[in-house]
Design a protein around this motif. Structure first.
Motif, PDB file in Angstrom:
ATOM      1  N   ILE A   3       0.867  -1.175   0.000  1.00 63.33           N
ATOM      2  CA  ILE A   3       0.000   0.000   0.000  1.00 63.33           C
ATOM      3  C   ILE A   3       0.911   1.236   0.000  1.00 63.33           C
ATOM      4  CG2 ILE A   3      -1.838   1.253   1.202  1.00 63.33           C
ATOM      5  CD1 ILE A   3      -2.683  -1.406   2.478  1.00 63.33           C
ATOM      6  N   PRO A   4       1.339   1.697  -1.183  1.00 58.84           N
ATOM      7  CA  PRO A   4       2.256   2.841  -1.239  1.00 58.84           C
ATOM      8  C   PRO A   4       1.685   4.095  -0.564  1.00 58.84           C
ATOM      9  CG  PRO A   4       2.152   1.756  -3.365  1.00 58.84           C
ATOM     10  CD  PRO A   4       1.074   1.151  -2.510  1.00 58.84           C
ATOM     11  N   ALA A   5       2.514   4.730   0.267  1.00 60.07           N
ATOM     12  CA  ALA A   5       2.087   5.897   1.041  1.00 60.07           C
ATOM     13  C   ALA A   5       1.839   7.129   0.175  1.00 60.07           C
ATOM     14  CB  ALA A   5       3.132   6.211   2.109  1.00 60.07           C
ATOM     15  N   ASN A   6       2.430   7.183  -1.022  1.00 62.41           N
ATOM     16  CA  ASN A   6       2.300   8.383  -1.854  1.00 62.41           C
ATOM     17  C   ASN A   6       1.017   8.412  -2.684  1.00 62.41           C
ATOM     18  OD1 ASN A   6       3.405   6.172  -3.380  1.00 62.41           O
ATOM     19  ND2 ASN A   6       3.884   7.609  -5.010  1.00 62.41           N
ATOM     20  N   LEU A   7       0.196   7.385  -2.599  1.00 60.42           N
ATOM     21  CA  LEU A   7      -1.038   7.316  -3.381  1.00 60.42           C
ATOM     22  C   LEU A   7      -2.253   7.598  -2.509  1.00 60.42           C
ATOM     23  CD1 LEU A   7      -0.262   4.067  -5.403  1.00 60.42           C
ATOM     24  CD2 LEU A   7       0.053   6.440  -6.140  1.00 60.42           C
ATOM     25  N   LYS A   8      -3.382   7.894  -3.155  1.00 60.62           N
ATOM     26  CA  LYS A   8      -4.681   8.011  -2.491  1.00 60.62           C
ATOM     27  C   LYS A   8      -5.490   6.772  -2.874  1.00 60.62           C
ATOM     28  CE  LYS A   8      -4.506  12.339  -0.898  1.00 60.62           C
ATOM     29  NZ  LYS A   8      -4.912  12.759   0.429  1.00 60.62           N
ATOM     30  N   TYR A   9      -6.531   6.468  -2.101  1.00 63.14           N
ATOM     31  CA  TYR A   9      -7.292   5.236  -2.287  1.00 63.14           C
ATOM     32  C   TYR A   9      -8.788   5.475  -2.148  1.00 63.14           C
ATOM     33  CZ  TYR A   9      -2.680   3.296  -1.688  1.00 63.14           C
ATOM     34  OH  TYR A   9      -1.355   3.018  -1.857  1.00 63.14           O
ATOM     35  N   THR A  10      -9.570   4.537  -2.712  1.00 60.46           N
ATOM     36  CA  THR A  10     -11.025   4.579  -2.550  1.00 60.46           C
ATOM     37  C   THR A  10     -11.469   3.354  -1.772  1.00 60.46           C
ATOM     38  OG1 THR A  10     -11.599   3.268  -4.507  1.00 60.46           O
ATOM     39  CG2 THR A  10     -11.229   5.652  -4.840  1.00 60.46           C
ATOM     40  N   ALA A  51     -18.969  11.189 -13.192  1.00 59.89           N
ATOM     41  CA  ALA A  51     -18.892  11.671 -11.819  1.00 59.89           C
ATOM     42  C   ALA A  51     -18.175  10.622 -10.964  1.00 59.89           C
ATOM     43  CB  ALA A  51     -20.300  11.909 -11.275  1.00 59.89           C
ATOM     44  N   ALA A  52     -17.710  11.054  -9.812  1.00 60.03           N
ATOM     45  CA  ALA A  52     -17.094  10.118  -8.870  1.00 60.03           C
ATOM     46  C   ALA A  52     -18.071   8.992  -8.565  1.00 60.03           C
ATOM     47  CB  ALA A  52     -16.708  10.843  -7.582  1.00 60.03           C
ATOM     48  N   GLU A  53     -17.547   7.787  -8.487  1.00 60.98           N
ATOM     49  CA  GLU A  53     -18.268   6.558  -8.147  1.00 60.98           C
ATOM     50  C   GLU A  53     -19.124   5.990  -9.278  1.00 60.98           C
ATOM     51  OE1 GLU A  53     -20.101   6.897  -4.286  1.00 60.98           O
ATOM     52  OE2 GLU A  53     -18.285   7.775  -3.428  1.00 60.98           O
ATOM     53  N   GLU A  54     -19.068   6.603 -10.476  1.00 63.70           N
ATOM     54  CA  GLU A  54     -19.736   5.988 -11.627  1.00 63.70           C
ATOM     55  C   GLU A  54     -18.856   4.871 -12.178  1.00 63.70           C
ATOM     56  OE1 GLU A  54     -22.352   8.135 -14.529  1.00 63.70           O
ATOM     57  OE2 GLU A  54     -21.113   9.820 -13.842  1.00 63.70           O
ATOM     58  N   VAL A  55     -19.478   3.850 -12.747  1.00 62.22           N
ATOM     59  CA  VAL A  55     -18.744   2.720 -13.316  1.00 62.22           C
ATOM     60  C   VAL A  55     -18.108   3.140 -14.638  1.00 62.22           C
ATOM     61  CG1 VAL A  55     -18.979   0.394 -14.271  1.00 62.22           C
ATOM     62  CG2 VAL A  55     -20.230   1.021 -12.197  1.00 62.22           C
ATOM     63  N   PHE A  69     -14.763   1.715 -10.658  1.00 62.71           N
ATOM     64  CA  PHE A  69     -15.437   2.971 -10.355  1.00 62.71           C
ATOM     65  C   PHE A  69     -14.495   4.161 -10.505  1.00 62.71           C
ATOM     66  CE2 PHE A  69     -17.560  -0.375  -8.007  1.00 62.71           C
ATOM     67  CZ  PHE A  69     -18.889  -0.136  -8.280  1.00 62.71           C
ATOM     68  N   PHE A  70     -15.014   5.229 -11.094  1.00 64.86           N
ATOM     69  CA  PHE A  70     -14.280   6.491 -11.184  1.00 64.86           C
ATOM     70  C   PHE A  70     -14.037   6.991  -9.760  1.00 64.86           C
ATOM     71  CE2 PHE A  70     -14.099   9.890 -14.694  1.00 64.86           C
ATOM     72  CZ  PHE A  70     -13.479   9.040 -15.585  1.00 64.86           C
ATOM     73  N   PRO A  71     -12.799   7.273  -9.379  1.00 64.64           N
ATOM     74  CA  PRO A  71     -12.550   7.749  -8.014  1.00 64.64           C
ATOM     75  C   PRO A  71     -12.894   9.226  -7.832  1.00 64.64           C
ATOM     76  CG  PRO A  71     -10.499   7.571  -9.208  1.00 64.64           C
ATOM     77  CD  PRO A  71     -11.567   7.026 -10.108  1.00 64.64           C
ATOM     78  N   LEU A  72     -12.818   9.996  -8.919  1.00 64.77           N
ATOM     79  CA  LEU A  72     -13.057  11.441  -8.898  1.00 64.77           C
ATOM     80  C   LEU A  72     -13.742  11.838 -10.202  1.00 64.77           C
ATOM     81  CD1 LEU A  72      -9.449  12.382  -7.776  1.00 64.77           C
ATOM     82  CD2 LEU A  72     -11.491  12.619  -6.353  1.00 64.77           C
ATOM     83  N   GLY A  73     -14.510  12.907 -10.173  1.00 65.81           N
ATOM     84  CA  GLY A  73     -15.170  13.368 -11.384  1.00 65.81           C
ATOM     85  C   GLY A  73     -14.179  13.905 -12.402  1.00 65.81           C
ATOM     86  N   GLY A  74     -14.457  13.644 -13.681  1.00 66.37           N
ATOM     87  CA  GLY A  74     -13.593  14.138 -14.736  1.00 66.37           C
ATOM     88  C   GLY A  74     -13.840  13.399 -16.036  1.00 66.37           C
ATOM     89  N   THR A  75     -12.917  13.600 -16.976  1.00 71.44           N
ATOM     90  CA  THR A  75     -13.028  12.991 -18.296  1.00 71.44           C
ATOM     91  C   THR A  75     -11.947  11.928 -18.463  1.00 71.44           C
ATOM     92  OG1 THR A  75     -13.876  15.063 -19.193  1.00 71.44           O
ATOM     93  CG2 THR A  75     -13.039  13.458 -20.784  1.00 71.44           C
ATOM     94  N   LEU A  76     -12.360  10.742 -18.893  1.00 72.37           N
ATOM     95  CA  LEU A  76     -11.405   9.657 -19.128  1.00 72.37           C
ATOM     96  C   LEU A  76     -10.633   9.981 -20.414  1.00 72.37           C
ATOM     97  CD1 LEU A  76     -12.157   5.892 -18.707  1.00 72.37           C
ATOM     98  CD2 LEU A  76     -10.459   6.764 -20.258  1.00 72.37           C
ATOM     99  N   ASP A 110     -11.449  17.709  -4.921  1.00 73.04           N
ATOM    100  CA  ASP A 110     -12.175  16.492  -4.548  1.00 73.04           C
ATOM    101  C   ASP A 110     -11.225  15.387  -4.082  1.00 73.04           C
ATOM    102  OD1 ASP A 110     -14.570  17.701  -5.152  1.00 73.04           O
ATOM    103  OD2 ASP A 110     -14.799  16.709  -7.093  1.00 73.04           O
ATOM    104  N   ALA A 111      -9.968  15.463  -4.480  1.00 74.41           N
ATOM    105  CA  ALA A 111      -8.988  14.438  -4.080  1.00 74.41           C
ATOM    106  C   ALA A 111      -8.839  14.371  -2.565  1.00 74.41           C
ATOM    107  CB  ALA A 111      -7.642  14.709  -4.732  1.00 74.41           C
ATOM    108  N   ASP A 112      -9.173  15.460  -1.878  1.00 71.66           N
ATOM    109  CA  ASP A 112      -9.092  15.470  -0.412  1.00 71.66           C
ATOM    110  C   ASP A 112     -10.065  14.479   0.216  1.00 71.66           C
ATOM    111  OD1 ASP A 112      -7.169  17.428  -0.649  1.00 71.66           O
ATOM    112  OD2 ASP A 112      -8.562  19.081  -0.251  1.00 71.66           O
ATOM    113  N   LYS A 113     -11.075  14.054  -0.536  1.00 69.00           N
ATOM    114  CA  LYS A 113     -12.070  13.099  -0.027  1.00 69.00           C
ATOM    115  C   LYS A 113     -11.574  11.652  -0.097  1.00 69.00           C
ATOM    116  CE  LYS A 113     -15.763  16.079  -1.697  1.00 69.00           C
ATOM    117  NZ  LYS A 113     -16.778  16.243  -2.733  1.00 69.00           N
ATOM    118  N   LEU A 114     -10.485  11.414  -0.824  1.00 70.86           N
ATOM    119  CA  LEU A 114      -9.958  10.054  -0.953  1.00 70.86           C
ATOM    120  C   LEU A 114      -9.251   9.618   0.323  1.00 70.86           C
ATOM    121  CD1 LEU A 114      -8.538  10.321  -4.575  1.00 70.86           C
ATOM    122  CD2 LEU A 114     -10.675   9.240  -3.860  1.00 70.86           C
TER     123      LEU A 114
END
Length: 125
Positions: A3-10, A51-55, A69-76, A110-114
């Motif tokens: 579990i790398p410390a430099n990453l965020k997770y859902t 949006a965040a949490e969409e498949v 699941f998308f972790p954050l809202g945005g464009t793939l 929104d990354a602060d929510k991860l």
């Protein structure tokens, strides 16, 4: 379990690496271990804004199929081109060559929510 410390997770077991307004996303070492041998990754969402949490796709293992699941809202904006011919990269190198997508983020705050690595570690133990 790595579990790398430099990453965020859902809570859905995706990891996120943020560089500017681009997020690189994959599934965690824990998730790939639970799934077993991954045989196919299906990501039909390139170019879509979600949006965040969409498949955004599915990952198929020998025994099961799981939604991604998308972790954050945005464009793939990008899909790892190697996963089509080498889906096993998700098992062998989940935080490196086994990354899945890149997202152009709608709102980087929104990354602060991860979850942090510590919070994710507590979730899976």
């Amino acid at each position: 379990m790595n579990i790398p410390a430099n990453l965020k997770y859902t809570k859905e077991h995706e990891w996120v690496s943020i560089d500017g307004n681009i997020a690189t996303v994959g599934i965690t070492d824990f998730a790939q271990g639970e799934l077993g041998d991954i045989v196919y990754v299906d990501i039909p969402s390139k170019g879509k804004t979600l949006a965040a949490e969409e498949v955004f796709g599915t990952v198929e293992a020998v025994k099961t199929v799981s939604d991604l699941f998308f972790p954050l809202g945005g464009t793939l904006t990008e899909i790892n081109p190697f996963l089509e011919s080498e889906p096993e990269l998700v098992n062998s190198d989940p935080y490196g060559k086994g990354w899945m997508i890149k997202i152009s983020l709608t709102n980087i705050a929104d990354a602060d929510k991860l979850l942090t690595a510590e919070a994710y570690k507590a979730l899976v133990h």
